[in-house]
Structures are given as structure tokens and as C-alpha cells.
Design an enzyme around this catalytic site. Structure first.
Site, short mmCIF file in Angstrom:
data_model
loop_
_atom_site.label_atom_id
_atom_site.label_comp_id
_atom_site.label_asym_id
_atom_site.label_seq_id
_atom_site.Cartn_x
_atom_site.Cartn_y
_atom_site.Cartn_z
N ASP A 99 13.64 -14.33 5.00
CA ASP A 99 12.91 -13.64 4.01
C ASP A 99 12.21 -12.57 4.54
O ASP A 99 11.41 -12.77 5.42
CB ASP A 99 12.29 -14.49 2.94
CG ASP A 99 11.82 -13.76 1.69
OD1 ASP A 99 11.50 -12.70 1.62
OD2 ASP A 99 11.57 -14.28 0.68
N HIS A 101 10.60 -10.10 2.50
CA HIS A 101 9.38 -9.33 1.46
C HIS A 101 8.18 -9.77 2.13
O HIS A 101 7.74 -11.09 2.35
CB HIS A 101 9.67 -9.97 0.36
CG HIS A 101 11.11 -9.58 -0.43
ND1 HIS A 101 12.04 -10.46 -0.08
CD2 HIS A 101 11.35 -8.94 -1.39
CE1 HIS A 101 13.25 -10.37 -0.77
NE2 HIS A 101 12.78 -9.06 -1.42
N SER A 152 14.29 -19.21 -0.50
CA SER A 152 13.11 -19.40 0.22
C SER A 152 12.38 -20.35 -0.10
O SER A 152 11.75 -21.23 0.80
CB SER A 152 11.98 -17.87 0.13
OG SER A 152 12.81 -16.88 0.54
CO1 B1M Z 1 13.95 -7.69 -3.00
N1 B1M Z 1 14.76 -8.97 -4.06
N2 B1M Z 1 15.84 -8.18 -1.75
N3 B1M Z 1 13.58 -6.28 -1.54
N4 B1M Z 1 12.86 -7.32 -4.07
C1 B1M Z 1 13.58 -9.45 -5.16
C2 B1M Z 1 12.74 -10.61 -4.82
C3 B1M Z 1 14.58 -9.66 -6.44
C4 B1M Z 1 13.95 -10.60 -7.46
C5 B1M Z 1 15.16 -8.52 -6.84
C6 B1M Z 1 16.13 -8.56 -8.07
O1 B1M Z 1 17.23 -9.13 -7.93
N5 B1M Z 1 15.91 -8.54 -9.39
C7 B1M Z 1 15.83 -10.39 -5.63
C8 B1M Z 1 15.72 -11.94 -5.24
C9 B1M Z 1 16.77 -12.82 -6.05
C10 B1M Z 1 16.36 -14.26 -5.84
O2 B1M Z 1 16.70 -14.67 -4.72
N6 B1M Z 1 16.22 -14.78 -6.95
C11 B1M Z 1 15.80 -9.64 -4.35
C12 B1M Z 1 16.79 -9.50 -3.47
C13 B1M Z 1 18.10 -9.92 -4.06
C14 B1M Z 1 16.86 -8.95 -2.32
C15 B1M Z 1 18.13 -8.78 -1.53
C16 B1M Z 1 18.84 -9.91 -0.99
C17 B1M Z 1 18.75 -7.37 -1.56
C18 B1M Z 1 20.09 -7.26 -0.82
O3 B1M Z 1 20.12 -6.93 0.39
N7 B1M Z 1 21.19 -7.19 -1.35
C19 B1M Z 1 17.29 -8.23 0.15
C20 B1M Z 1 16.89 -9.63 0.75
C21 B1M Z 1 16.41 -9.33 2.12
C22 B1M Z 1 15.70 -10.72 2.66
O4 B1M Z 1 14.57 -10.88 2.63
N8 B1M Z 1 16.42 -11.31 3.62
C23 B1M Z 1 15.99 -7.67 -0.54
C24 B1M Z 1 15.19 -6.71 0.19
C25 B1M Z 1 14.08 -6.02 -0.61
C26 B1M Z 1 13.47 -4.74 0.21
C27 B1M Z 1 13.49 -4.82 1.84
C28 B1M Z 1 14.42 -3.64 0.04
C29 B1M Z 1 12.07 -4.68 -0.61
C30 B1M Z 1 10.98 -5.41 0.25
C31 B1M Z 1 10.19 -4.63 1.17
C32 B1M Z 1 8.97 -5.42 1.56
O5 B1M Z 1 8.57 -6.29 1.10
N9 B1M Z 1 8.48 -4.82 2.61
C33 B1M Z 1 12.48 -5.82 -1.75
C34 B1M Z 1 11.56 -5.51 -2.84
C35 B1M Z 1 10.64 -4.45 -3.05
C36 B1M Z 1 11.98 -6.38 -3.90
C37 B1M Z 1 11.06 -6.40 -5.45
C38 B1M Z 1 11.66 -5.24 -6.27
C39 B1M Z 1 9.62 -6.21 -5.31
C40 B1M Z 1 8.83 -7.16 -4.43
C41 B1M Z 1 7.48 -7.00 -4.28
O6 B1M Z 1 7.07 -6.52 -3.71
N10 B1M Z 1 6.52 -7.40 -5.45
C42 B1M Z 1 11.70 -7.84 -6.09
C43 B1M Z 1 11.64 -7.91 -7.54
C44 B1M Z 1 10.29 -8.21 -8.10
O7 B1M Z 1 9.50 -9.03 -7.56
N11 B1M Z 1 10.09 -7.65 -9.23
C45 B1M Z 1 12.79 -8.18 -5.13
C46 B1M Z 1 5.13 -6.99 -5.43
C47 B1M Z 1 4.27 -8.20 -4.86
C48 B1M Z 1 3.06 -7.94 -4.75
O8 B1M Z 1 4.69 -9.24 -5.57
O9 B1M Z 1 5.69 -10.47 -3.63
O10 B1M Z 1 5.69 -11.46 -5.89
P1 B1M Z 1 5.14 -10.71 -4.80
O11 B1M Z 1 3.62 -11.39 -4.89
C49 B1M Z 1 2.93 -11.80 -5.86
C50 B1M Z 1 3.19 -13.29 -5.98
O12 B1M Z 1 4.39 -13.64 -5.77
C51 B1M Z 1 2.00 -14.00 -5.13
O13 B1M Z 1 0.91 -13.08 -5.16
C52 B1M Z 1 1.36 -11.58 -5.23
C53 B1M Z 1 0.83 -11.07 -6.58
O14 B1M Z 1 -0.69 -11.27 -6.62
N12 B1M Z 1 2.32 -14.26 -3.75
C54 B1M Z 1 1.51 -15.11 -3.09
C55 B1M Z 1 3.33 -13.95 -2.93
N13 B1M Z 1 3.22 -14.67 -1.53
C56 B1M Z 1 2.09 -15.48 -1.82
C57 B1M Z 1 1.74 -16.31 -0.96
C58 B1M Z 1 0.47 -17.16 -1.17
C59 B1M Z 1 -0.20 -16.68 -2.58
C60 B1M Z 1 0.45 -16.03 -3.41
O15 B1M Z 1 -0.27 -17.67 -0.28
C61 B1M Z 1 0.33 -17.93 0.89
#
Ligand code: B1M
Length: 214
Positions: A99, A101, A152
Site C-alpha cells: 500500500d 497511500h 491492506s
Molecule cells: Co488510491 N485507492 N489507489 N491512490 N486512493 C483509494 C483508497 C480507493 C478507495 C479509491 C476508489 O476506488 N474509490 C481505492 C481502494 C479500493 C479498495 O481496496 N477498497 C484505491 C485504489 C484502487 C488505488 C489503486 C489500486 C489504483 C490503481 O493503481 N489502479 C492504487 C494502489 C496503489 C497501492 O497502494 N499499491 C492507488 C493509488 C493511489 C495514488 C498513488 C494515485 C493516490 C495516493 C497518493 C498518496 O497517498 N501519496 C491515491 C489516492 C489519493 C486515493 C484516494 C482518492 C484518497 C486517499 C486519501 O489520501 N484520502 C482514495 C479514495 C478515498 O479515500 N476517498 C483512494 C485522504 C486521507 C486524509 O484520508 O488516508 O483515509 P485517509 O486517512 C484518514 C483515516 O483513514 C485515518 O485518518 C485520516 C483522517 O483523519 N487514518 C488513520 C488513516 N491512517 C491512519 C492511521 C492511524 C490512525 C488513523 O493510526 C496509525
């Protein structure tokens, strides 16, 4: 467009043109940095996720959106509340194997750092054996695992098993979009000897870390 709509649009369109000005305007009118992140900026990210799911965006465009989000968080970081730099404990952060992200994990780092924790951020795509090695080296008080993909969540179970096999029982905090409390309790907790805590967002993560530190 309203200020909220404009802020969300920078993320959806993956642009930074005017972003700083609009963030400055939001701060000037008294918006709290974390509310800006959790509100309009996260709304933008959710929209990006939705459009990507609908095949209306390609990965390169999502990367641009991630860059805008990082720029916004970077701009807001110096304006966030901080507490006295009393070291409450050491937290090791990692996005699990497979992963990449890291925006959520890095937000957790900022919030914990601002609130007196020392952070060792290992980065993304961290293999369990690498984590075990780093835990032995740095001896953190909490191990924080992040992961956004469905696979993940499963990787966190394997990571917990490997930590256990290495006789590590340091409390683990897990978070990330694909994870739920139920999965954590039913699958990760039984795979580990130490405490396993589920954080639904970064502020919840701070709350849990504070409770562990006291
Ligand atoms: Co990706 N991606 N992505 N992506 N991406 C998602 C997660 C996805 C839901 C989008 C979708 O399809 N709707 C989907 C996952 C599907 C699934 O498995 N359920 C997805 C996919 C499919 C993929 C790829 C497979 C796409 C591809 O290549 N075909 C690929 C996978 C790569 C890999 O990891 N091997 C991929 C790639 C990417 C980018 C690289 C382009 C980019 C990431 C860039 C980066 O992070 N530097 C990206 C992005 C940006 C997203 C979305 C659009 C946004 C994620 C984000 O940054 N959110 C995402 C869709 C979505 O979430 N709406 C998506 C903002 C962030 C602040 O929130 O990380 O959730 P988040 O963190 C939250 C909480 O979760 C929590 O606190 C935060 C907020 O307060 N939290 C914690 C998180 N970690 C924590 C740890 C803690 C405590 C709290 O304690 C340790």
C-alpha cells in the site's frame, strides 16, 4: 463558488493555483486548520475517490489531487495547535506492505507531533520483517499501521502475526479507510498478544495515543 467549494475543487482538479490564497482566507475568517482538512479538503478527496471509481479519473490525475492535498496540509501545518513539547512517548508509523497511500498517515504524524509525541515515520509499503527490525531498533511505545486498500486490512493481520512471532507486544494502533472496528476486533486483535486499537480518524488516533500515554 463559495470558499468551501473552491477548496474542494483544488483537490478534485489537482491544481494549486490560488490554493494558498483561499486557505489564507479561510484561516483569516477563523476556520480551524483541522476543520478545513476534515471538511472541504476531505470532501474533495471523497469526490476524487468517487470519480476514480467511475472511471472518470486516471491514476495520474489522482496523484495530482494527492499533491494538492499535501500542499494544502503543508500550508496549514504551521497554523495547527501545538502543546508543550513534553515527550509523551514514541510512535512508529508505517503504511503496510503493498500500500502506497500516505496522506492519512502523514496527517496522523503531524497531529501527534504537534501534541508532544515523538514520531518515527517509516513510510509506505513496509514489509512486516522491516517493521520488526525497526521496532527492535527504536523501541516505540505505540506501533501505528495505516492502510487504505481492502487487501491492506488483511496485511495488518499478517503484520500482527509476524510481530507476535518476533515476541513483540507493543500496543498497535490501526487506521485507514478500508478498515473497520469490527474487522480490527475480529481479525487483528486475535492475531496479536498486545493491545490493538482502532482509530477512525487522526484525531481519534491522538485521543487513543494520549490515553495510552497516561
Ligand atoms: Co488510491 N485507492 N489507489 N491512490 N486512493 C483509494 C483508497 C480507493 C478507495 C479509491 C476508489 O476506488 N474509490 C481505492 C481502494 C479500493 C479498495 O481496496 N477498497 C484505491 C485504489 C484502487 C488505488 C489503486 C489500486 C489504483 C490503481 O493503481 N489502479 C492504487 C494502489 C496503489 C497501492 O497502494 N499499491 C492507488 C493509488 C493511489 C495514488 C498513488 C494515485 C493516490 C495516493 C497518493 C498518496 O497517498 N501519496 C491515491 C489516492 C489519493 C486515493 C484516494 C482518492 C484518497 C486517499 C486519501 O489520501 N484520502 C482514495 C479514495 C478515498 O479515500 N476517498 C483512494 C485522504 C486521507 C486524509 O484520508 O488516508 O483515509 P485517509 O486517512 C484518514 C483515516 O483513514 C485515518 O485518518 C485520516 C483522517 O483523519 N487514518 C488513520 C488513516 N491512517 C491512519 C492511521 C492511524 C490512525 C488513523 O493510526 C496509525
Amino acid at each position: 463558488l463559495s470558499l468551501e467549494e473552491r477548496l474542494a475543487r483544488y483537490i478534485v482538479e489537482g491544481t494549486k493555483n490560488g490554493l494558498h490564497n483561499d486557505l489564507a482566507e479561510a484561516l483569516e475568517r477563523g476556520d480551524i486548520p483541522l476543520d478545513i482538512i476534515n471538511g472541504p479538503l476531505m470532501n474533495g478527496m471523497d469526490e476524487v475517490g468517487r470519480l476514480f471509481n467511475d472511471n472518470q479519473l486516471i491514476v495520474a490525475e489522482v496523484l495530482q489531487s494527492a499533491e494538492s492535498m499535501k500542499a494544502a496540509v503543508g500550508y496549514l501545518e504551521p497554523h495547527m495547535e501545538t502543546t508543550e513539547a513534553t515527550k509523551k512517548g514514541k510512535v512508529m508509523l508505517a503504511t503496510v506492505k503493498g500500500d502506497v497511500h500516505d496522506i492519512g498517515k502523514n496527517l496522523v504524524e503531524i497531529i501527534l507531533t504537534n501534541n508532544g509525541f515523538e514520531i518515527v515515520n517509516l513510510g509506505i509499503n513496509i514489509r512486516p520483517d522491516e517493521l520488526v527490525q525497526q521496532v527492535k531498533k527504536h523501541k516505540p511505545d505505540i506501533i501505528g499501521l495505516s492502510g487504505l486498500l481492502v487487501k491492506s486490512a488483511q496485511q495488518m493481520v499478517l503484520t500482527a502475526q509476524d510481530l507476535r512471532a518476533a515476541n513483540i507486544s507493543t500496543p498497535i494502533m490501526v487506521g485507514g479507510a478500508a478498515l473497520t472496528r469490527k474487522f480490527t476486533d475480529n481479525r487483528i486483535t486475535p492475531a496479536y498478544d498486545g493491545m490493538v486499537l482502532y482509530a477512525k480518524d487522526a484525531m481519534n488516533g491522538l485521543d487513543l495515543a494520549n490515553r495510552l500515554a497516561n
